[in-house]
Design a protein around this motif. Structure first.
Motif, PDB file in Angstrom:
ATOM      1  N   ILE A  23       0.832  -1.209   0.000  1.00 27.41           N
ATOM      2  CA  ILE A  23       0.000   0.000   0.000  1.00 27.41           C
ATOM      3  C   ILE A  23       0.862   1.252   0.000  1.00 27.41           C
ATOM      4  O   ILE A  23       0.666   2.159  -0.825  1.00 27.41           O
ATOM      5  CB  ILE A  23      -0.943  -0.014   1.219  1.00 27.41           C
ATOM      6  CG1 ILE A  23      -1.952  -1.161   1.090  1.00 27.41           C
ATOM      7  CG2 ILE A  23      -1.667   1.322   1.366  1.00 27.41           C
ATOM      8  CD1 ILE A  23      -2.738  -1.443   2.359  1.00 27.41           C
ATOM      9  N   HIS A  24       1.826   1.322   0.905  1.00 31.74           N
ATOM     10  CA  HIS A  24       2.656   2.528   0.987  1.00 31.74           C
ATOM     11  C   HIS A  24       3.590   2.649  -0.217  1.00 31.74           C
ATOM     12  O   HIS A  24       3.921   3.766  -0.638  1.00 31.74           O
ATOM     13  CB  HIS A  24       3.437   2.547   2.300  1.00 31.74           C
ATOM     14  CG  HIS A  24       2.595   2.957   3.472  1.00 31.74           C
ATOM     15  ND1 HIS A  24       2.262   4.269   3.720  1.00 31.74           N
ATOM     16  CD2 HIS A  24       1.978   2.223   4.438  1.00 31.74           C
ATOM     17  CE1 HIS A  24       1.503   4.329   4.796  1.00 31.74           C
ATOM     18  NE2 HIS A  24       1.311   3.102   5.254  1.00 31.74           N
ATOM     19  N   GLY A  25       3.989   1.514  -0.779  1.00 32.40           N
ATOM     20  CA  GLY A  25       4.777   1.567  -2.002  1.00 32.40           C
ATOM     21  C   GLY A  25       3.991   2.194  -3.146  1.00 32.40           C
ATOM     22  O   GLY A  25       4.530   3.005  -3.920  1.00 32.40           O
ATOM     23  N   LEU A  26       2.702   1.865  -3.241  1.00 29.74           N
ATOM     24  CA  LEU A  26       1.851   2.450  -4.286  1.00 29.74           C
ATOM     25  C   LEU A  26       1.585   3.927  -4.012  1.00 29.74           C
ATOM     26  O   LEU A  26       1.553   4.744  -4.942  1.00 29.74           O
ATOM     27  CB  LEU A  26       0.539   1.665  -4.375  1.00 29.74           C
ATOM     28  CG  LEU A  26       0.663   0.243  -4.923  1.00 29.74           C
ATOM     29  CD1 LEU A  26      -0.639  -0.530  -4.719  1.00 29.74           C
ATOM     30  CD2 LEU A  26       1.040   0.265  -6.403  1.00 29.74           C
ATOM     31  N   PHE A  27       1.389   4.275  -2.746  1.00 29.62           N
ATOM     32  CA  PHE A  27       1.224   5.700  -2.403  1.00 29.62           C
ATOM     33  C   PHE A  27       2.467   6.494  -2.804  1.00 29.62           C
ATOM     34  O   PHE A  27       2.375   7.570  -3.409  1.00 29.62           O
ATOM     35  CB  PHE A  27       0.986   5.870  -0.901  1.00 29.62           C
ATOM     36  CG  PHE A  27      -0.362   5.425  -0.419  1.00 29.62           C
ATOM     37  CD1 PHE A  27      -1.433   5.272  -1.277  1.00 29.62           C
ATOM     38  CD2 PHE A  27      -0.564   5.158   0.930  1.00 29.62           C
ATOM     39  CE1 PHE A  27      -2.679   4.868  -0.816  1.00 29.62           C
ATOM     40  CE2 PHE A  27      -1.799   4.763   1.406  1.00 29.62           C
ATOM     41  CZ  PHE A  27      -2.861   4.614   0.532  1.00 29.62           C
ATOM     42  N   ALA A  28       3.639   5.983  -2.433  1.00 28.07           N
ATOM     43  CA  ALA A  28       4.887   6.681  -2.732  1.00 28.07           C
ATOM     44  C   ALA A  28       5.065   6.858  -4.238  1.00 28.07           C
ATOM     45  O   ALA A  28       5.545   7.902  -4.705  1.00 28.07           O
ATOM     46  CB  ALA A  28       6.067   5.915  -2.138  1.00 28.07           C
TER      47      ALA A  28
END
Length: 278
Positions: A23-28
């Motif tokens: 999730i945070h990889g996609l946000f970044a």
């Protein structure tokens, strides 16, 4: 190997199942931020040491905290946000120039997901099942969303009473204990992990008599929103709006990301990706 610009992680036990790095990889990626996000398995009594080690790296911008460490994190940080104080639990740690702030994005994540499914919270009567960290995080945000009242049920009546008293100190007696099967609800939220064991809370089916919107903070599989034991049961009893916890996971992560980077990611894009990827 090149050091990433930013480091973040999620602490938990167990933690292997966590989707937070995805999730945070996609946000970044949405903002071209060079972020390395890790999963850290901490020992039952080793949260402080794990946090000390992780934040010793100057690139570390923050961390998420999941079961069973939300109270450990509350004690570890230097200061607390209003939300964390009201919740009595921390699921997000933010590095600042003057120390570490503990916040709680669980309630914001829950409310944002409910709203995205057109669940009306203004004036609603809510049954919240559970009195652990997830319930603690949810209560302040539900109250801020304009609900009329929350009825709290937990297997330990003592824990339920303690949580109700804690929240009522900030919210003018908006929370009371579930006591009778005659009560009806507009929204029913399962904040326990019972669905992970394919089990149901020890409550009568009358909690579904008003055909409330039903939410389970657990998710099992990602492509359907009504495949936990709790949601299947509600569906069988005629409830049309049944929602699992995957959206809450994404929305609370989005709020954590905002606290770290002051940028609001497109959470629906990431939720769609998770649903489609199974």
């Amino acid at each position: 190997m090149k050091q990433p610009s930013y480091l973040a992680c999620v602490f938990g036990n167990p933690i292997a199942q966590s989707k937070s790095p995805i999730i945070h990889g996609l946000f970044a990626k949405q903002f071209n931020i060079d972020l390395e996000y890790q999963k850290i398995l901490a020992g039952a009594d080793d949260f402080d040491a794990a946090a000390d080690t992780f934040f010793s790296n100057a690139a570390t911008i923050g961390a998420n905290v999941t079961m069973p460490f939300k109270h450990d994190a509350l004690a570890w940080v230097d200061d607390l946000s209003v939300q964390a104080k009201r919740a009595g639990a921390v699921n997000t740690i933010i590095r600042t120039p003057t120390g570490f702030i503990g916040d709680n994005s669980d309630g914001v994540g829950l409310v944002n997901d409910l709203v995205s499914h057109n669940v009306v919270l203004q004036g609603a009567h809510v049954l919240l099942i559970g009195a652990g960290g997830a319930a603690k995080g949810a209560l302040p945000a539900l109250i801020d969303a304009g609900i009329a009242h929350v009825y709290l049920y937990n297997r330990s009546a003592v824990k339920a009473k303690q949580l109700a008293d804690h929240v009522n100190a900030y919210s003018e007696a908006m929370v009371s204990i579930y006591e009778t099967s005659n009560q009806t609800f507009d929204v029913v939220i399962n904040a326990t992990s019972l669905s992970l064991d394919n089990a149901l809370p020890d409550l009568p089916d009358t909690i579904f008599s008003n055909k409330p919107a039903v939410y389970d903070m657990v998710y099992q599989g990602q492509q359907e929103m009504h495949n936990t034991a709790f949601l299947k049961h509600a569906k069988q009893l005629g409830c049309d709006i049944v929602i699992d916890g995957l959206g809450m996971l994404v929305e609370q992560a989005a709020y954590s990301f905002y606290l770290w980077f002051d940028k609001r990611p497109n959470s629906q894009e990431v939720l769609h990706y998770l649903r489609e990827s199974g």
